[in-house]
Design a protein around this motif. Structure first.
Motif, short mmCIF file in Angstrom:
data_model
loop_
_atom_site.label_atom_id
_atom_site.label_comp_id
_atom_site.label_asym_id
_atom_site.label_seq_id
_atom_site.Cartn_x
_atom_site.Cartn_y
_atom_site.Cartn_z
N SER A 174 4.78 -7.36 -6.80
CA SER A 174 5.55 -6.11 -6.96
C SER A 174 5.70 -5.78 -8.44
O SER A 174 5.57 -4.61 -8.86
CB SER A 174 6.92 -6.25 -6.31
OG SER A 174 6.80 -6.45 -4.92
N LEU A 175 5.98 -6.78 -9.27
CA LEU A 175 6.13 -6.55 -10.71
C LEU A 175 4.81 -6.10 -11.34
O LEU A 175 4.78 -5.20 -12.22
CB LEU A 175 6.64 -7.82 -11.40
CG LEU A 175 8.06 -8.26 -11.01
CD1 LEU A 175 8.40 -9.60 -11.66
CD2 LEU A 175 9.09 -7.20 -11.41
N LEU A 176 3.70 -6.70 -10.91
CA LEU A 176 2.39 -6.31 -11.45
C LEU A 176 2.08 -4.87 -11.07
O LEU A 176 1.51 -4.10 -11.89
CB LEU A 176 1.31 -7.26 -10.90
CG LEU A 176 1.35 -8.70 -11.44
CD1 LEU A 176 0.30 -9.56 -10.75
CD2 LEU A 176 1.14 -8.71 -12.95
N ILE A 177 2.42 -4.49 -9.84
CA ILE A 177 2.20 -3.09 -9.42
C ILE A 177 3.02 -2.16 -10.30
O ILE A 177 2.53 -1.10 -10.76
CB ILE A 177 2.55 -2.91 -7.94
CG1 ILE A 177 1.56 -3.67 -7.06
CG2 ILE A 177 2.58 -1.43 -7.55
CD1 ILE A 177 1.90 -3.66 -5.59
N LEU A 203 9.08 -2.08 -2.75
CA LEU A 203 8.72 -3.26 -3.54
C LEU A 203 9.83 -4.31 -3.52
O LEU A 203 9.55 -5.52 -3.57
CB LEU A 203 8.42 -2.84 -4.98
CG LEU A 203 7.17 -1.99 -5.20
CD1 LEU A 203 7.02 -1.61 -6.67
CD2 LEU A 203 5.93 -2.73 -4.72
N LEU A 204 11.09 -3.87 -3.43
CA LEU A 204 12.21 -4.83 -3.35
C LEU A 204 12.33 -5.43 -1.95
O LEU A 204 12.73 -6.59 -1.79
CB LEU A 204 13.52 -4.09 -3.72
CG LEU A 204 14.79 -4.96 -3.73
CD1 LEU A 204 14.67 -6.09 -4.74
CD2 LEU A 204 16.01 -4.09 -4.02
N SER A 239 16.84 -7.75 -9.43
CA SER A 239 17.29 -7.45 -8.07
C SER A 239 16.51 -8.28 -7.05
O SER A 239 17.07 -8.82 -6.08
CB SER A 239 17.10 -5.96 -7.76
OG SER A 239 17.87 -5.18 -8.65
N GLY A 240 15.21 -8.39 -7.25
CA GLY A 240 14.40 -9.18 -6.33
C GLY A 240 14.78 -10.66 -6.34
O GLY A 240 14.87 -11.30 -5.29
N THR A 241 15.01 -11.20 -7.56
CA THR A 241 15.41 -12.61 -7.65
C THR A 241 16.73 -12.85 -6.94
O THR A 241 16.90 -13.84 -6.20
CB THR A 241 15.51 -13.04 -9.11
OG1 THR A 241 14.25 -12.82 -9.78
CG2 THR A 241 15.90 -14.51 -9.23
N ILE A 284 0.84 -1.20 0.00
CA ILE A 284 0.00 0.00 0.00
C ILE A 284 0.87 1.25 0.00
O ILE A 284 0.62 2.21 -0.76
CB ILE A 284 -0.95 -0.01 1.22
CG1 ILE A 284 -1.97 -1.15 1.07
CG2 ILE A 284 -1.66 1.34 1.36
CD1 ILE A 284 -2.85 -1.34 2.29
N ILE A 285 1.92 1.25 0.86
CA ILE A 285 2.81 2.41 0.93
C ILE A 285 3.54 2.59 -0.40
O ILE A 285 3.65 3.72 -0.92
CB ILE A 285 3.81 2.25 2.07
CG1 ILE A 285 3.08 2.23 3.42
CG2 ILE A 285 4.85 3.35 2.05
CD1 ILE A 285 3.96 1.90 4.58
N ALA A 286 4.05 1.50 -0.98
CA ALA A 286 4.80 1.59 -2.24
C ALA A 286 3.90 2.06 -3.37
O ALA A 286 4.29 2.90 -4.20
CB ALA A 286 5.41 0.22 -2.58
#
Length: 655
Positions: free
Chosen positions: A64-67, A41-42, A107-109, A22-24
């Motif tokens: 995160s990617l969908l957002i 998101l990360l 980066s997330g992966t 929500i914050i992101a």
């Protein structure tokens, strides 16, 4: 706050990640590409993999990617406007959003993989640590010895195991009180004051030593326990922690004491056995020496007229006979068993045993008996007597696998005070009943004859028997104040003779019958062939016999005696030692001379026990056996009976 407790862990993580999203989303909506929401998101996948797992992290990364893609489309299409004028042209560019999305993906992966690896290692380390802790706890808790840790600064134990509670009787809470329970008496068995001694051991431990010592503890019930204690200092070194390992050794000390007692008994037994073997080894030579002494003293007595000198000679003769008694006493070994002796007739035992044993023996074995009429009653256990006879019969059966002749005979025997049996064991003088079991079997090799009465000794195959039969017979006879003898010749046969002590009533009746005094003079023209290997004994016998009027021809061996007899067979009597050097022993000499003169009377003498057997060794039932040293009256009586017996049966039974 909404979901307290460990069971709502996943729900709490879900709410946390949802809040981050929500914050992101809010930040990216109003600030666009310049928003720090990208870091949020990360962060969300990293938190998910750390707190939940890899699958939750990839799900979070996907969201995160969908957002990122959704907000990029809305900004590039002009549906959303940012408040950052300097970055509007960047935010409205769809390609910039795709670059940030791919950067977020990679980066997330990478962060998920790295965090998952760290989490796995951390969990593995924790598992290994907990496992090691559990192992150490089990090692201490279930150790066979008591383990306690003492804090010198606090003056109490800070931990202990179950074995410590069992030994000392105190619970862990009681042991870990500020004031230590009284677990040691004021003084140790060696007289040391316990407080002073334990302070010394603690100082040694703090100095890096590992003292091991015996200590007496007092348990909660007031019982004294003998223990072995070992001390060691534990880290950290800024604390004075002492580990005490306590092993109760009360049972061990009792076992050591019992073992020492057994060792002492064994030493005594070995001494007795050594005395018996030593005396047995020298009995023959010792009795020959006594025979020389006795014979010379008796000859000297006849030459002395002075009564005072005769008294001195009589004392010498008495001392010589006591020397023979001393040998027998050294060979006496006590045996104890639960027996119920009663007066029994050995003839009845033999007849009853023969009635049923004959039906079990093979048809190839014939059983003959020669039972003396008027046999004396004996004092023995009836059941054990039957068992001893049965053992000898079964041994005879085993010795005749191809059949043969088994002979059982009985006789009344008078044993004088000079008798020692074949194993150099003392047999008290008196009247005995002899029970003999003879076979015509394989015989016993001479080298194993001394061992046949040893427990568990057997020449049969493993499992064939227990090896206890003859040892039981031997033990029973000694317990019954009797003995057992064996004589065997390989290929000819074996004879076992049991000597039972006569019951008191029969002995008294026999004592009431008068005995004739032997004549000792005027035997001119009686020729005696004397075979004796001991020169001193031979000399005494020659003088004794010649003085009595006999014509004596002496030979130092059986072989020499045979040559003399072959050159001149006109002898009235053969007196021979049984054990002599050369090819012919006394029994063999008698057998070969009797092949030339079948009616030749024979008197056997030996420093060993009487080799009494009926067949298979050159002896006849009427032959006389004498045990050295032989008193002159006994010798003359034996000669008189041998020369006067003609064809009558005679067996003095003298050992």
């Amino acid at each position: 706050m909404i979901f307290p407790g460990g069971k709502h862990h996943t729900k709490r993580v879900t709410l946390l990640v949802l809040g981050l999203f929500i914050i992101a989303t809010t930040s990216l909506t109003f600030l666009g590409l310049a928003s720090p929401g990208w870091l949020i998101l990360l962060t969300a996948p990293i938190i998910s993999v750390a707190l939940v797992g890899r699958h939750a992290a990839y799900l979070t990364l996907t969201v995160s990617l969908l957002i990122s893609i959704s907000l990029g489309y809305l900004h590039s299409a002009g549906h959303l406007q940012t408040n950052t004028l300097n970055y509007d042209h960047h935010t409205e560019n769809w390609l910039n959003w795709m670059v940030m999305t791919f950067a977020l993906l990679f980066s997330g992966t990478a962060c998920i993989t790295l965090t998952e690896h760290l989490r796995t290692q951390w969990e593995a380390s924790n598992i290994a640590l907990y496992k090691q802790h559990d192992q150490m706890h089990a090692l201490v808790e279930y150790a066979p010895e008591a383990i306690l840790i003492y804090d010198m600064d606090l003056g109490c134990f800070i931990t202990s195991n179950t074995r410590a509670e069992q030994i000392l009787g105190y619970s862990r809470d009681e042991l870990m009180q500020a004031i230590t329970p009284k677990i040691s008496p004021p003084f140790q068995p060696d007289g040391r004051r316990s407080r002073v001694a334990v302070s010394t051991y603690l100082r040694q431990t703090l100095a890096g030593e590992f003292p091991v010592f015996e200590w007496q503890f007092e348990n909660k019930n007031g019982d004294m326990l003998d223990c072995e204690v070992s001390l060691a200092r534990l880290p950290p070194l800024d604390r004075k922690l002492i580990r005490a390992s306590v092993v109760e050794i009360s049972a061990r000390k009792a076992e050591i004491k019992e073992r020492a007692k057994i060792q002492e008994q064994l030493a005594v037994s070995q001494k007795l056995e050594a005395v018996g073997k030593l005396t047995g080894g020298v009995a023959h030579d010792f009795n020959n020496l006594l025979a020389v002494t006795l014979g010379n003293l008796e000859l000297l007595r006849d030459e002395i007229d002075d009564e005072q000198h005769k008294q001195l000679i009589e004392k010498g003769i008495a001392a010589t006979l006591r020397g023979s008694d001393l040998t027998r006493n050294m060979l006496a070994f006590a045996r104890k068993a639960s027996l119920e002796p009663s007066p029994i007739d050995i003839n009845l035992v033999v007849q009853e045993t023969k009635n049923w044993i004959s039906r079990t023996l093979p048809a190839t074995i014939s059983v003959n008996t020669s039972l003396l009429d008027g046999l004396w009653l004996v004092e023995a256990d009836p059941s054990a007597t039957e068992s001893a006879l049965l053992n000898l019969i079964l041994n005879a059966q085993d010795a005749m696998p191809n059949g043969g002749k088994l002979t059982i005979e009985t006789a009344n025997i008078i044993i004088d005070k000079n008798y020692i049996d074949a194993r150099q064991e003392e047999l008290p003088p008196g009247r005995y009943v002899m029970l003999a079991v003879s076979d015509t079997g394989e015989g016993i090799p001479p080298e194993i004859v001394p061992d046949i009465f040893e427990p568990f000794f057997s020449t049969k195959a493993p499992g064939g028997n227990s090896g206890l039969g003859l040892s039981m017979v031997h033990g029973f006879m000694r317990q019954s104040n009797g003995t057992v003898q064996v004589y065997s010749e390989p290929g000819i046969g074996t004879t076992f003779k049991l000597f039972f002590k006569v019951a008191a009533s029969s002995s008294e009746e026999a004592d009431a019958r008068p005995e004739a005094e032997p004549e000792t003079t005027n035997h001119t023209a009686r020729r005696i062939l004397l075979a004796e290997d001991n020169a001193s004994v031979l000399e005494v016998l020659i003088q004794t016999l010649q003085k009595a009027g006999y014509v004596v021809t002496a030979a130092p061996s059986g072989d020499a005696a045979k040559e003399i007899f072959e050159a001149d067979p006109h002898f009235d009597l053969l007196i021979t030692d049984i054990v002599m050097p050369g090819r012919l022993l006394g029994t063999g000499l008698a057998a070969e001379l009797r092949s030339l003169a079948p009616d030749l009377p024979v008197i056997f003498m030996s420093g060993y026990a009487s080799e009494a057997a009926v067949h298979g060794n050159g002896l006849r039932p009427e032959d006389i056996r004498l045990m050295k040293p032989v008193q002159r009256t006994d010798l003359f009586a034996a000669i008189q009976k041998a020369l006067g017996q003609g064809t009558d049966s005679l067996d003095t039974g003298r050992g």
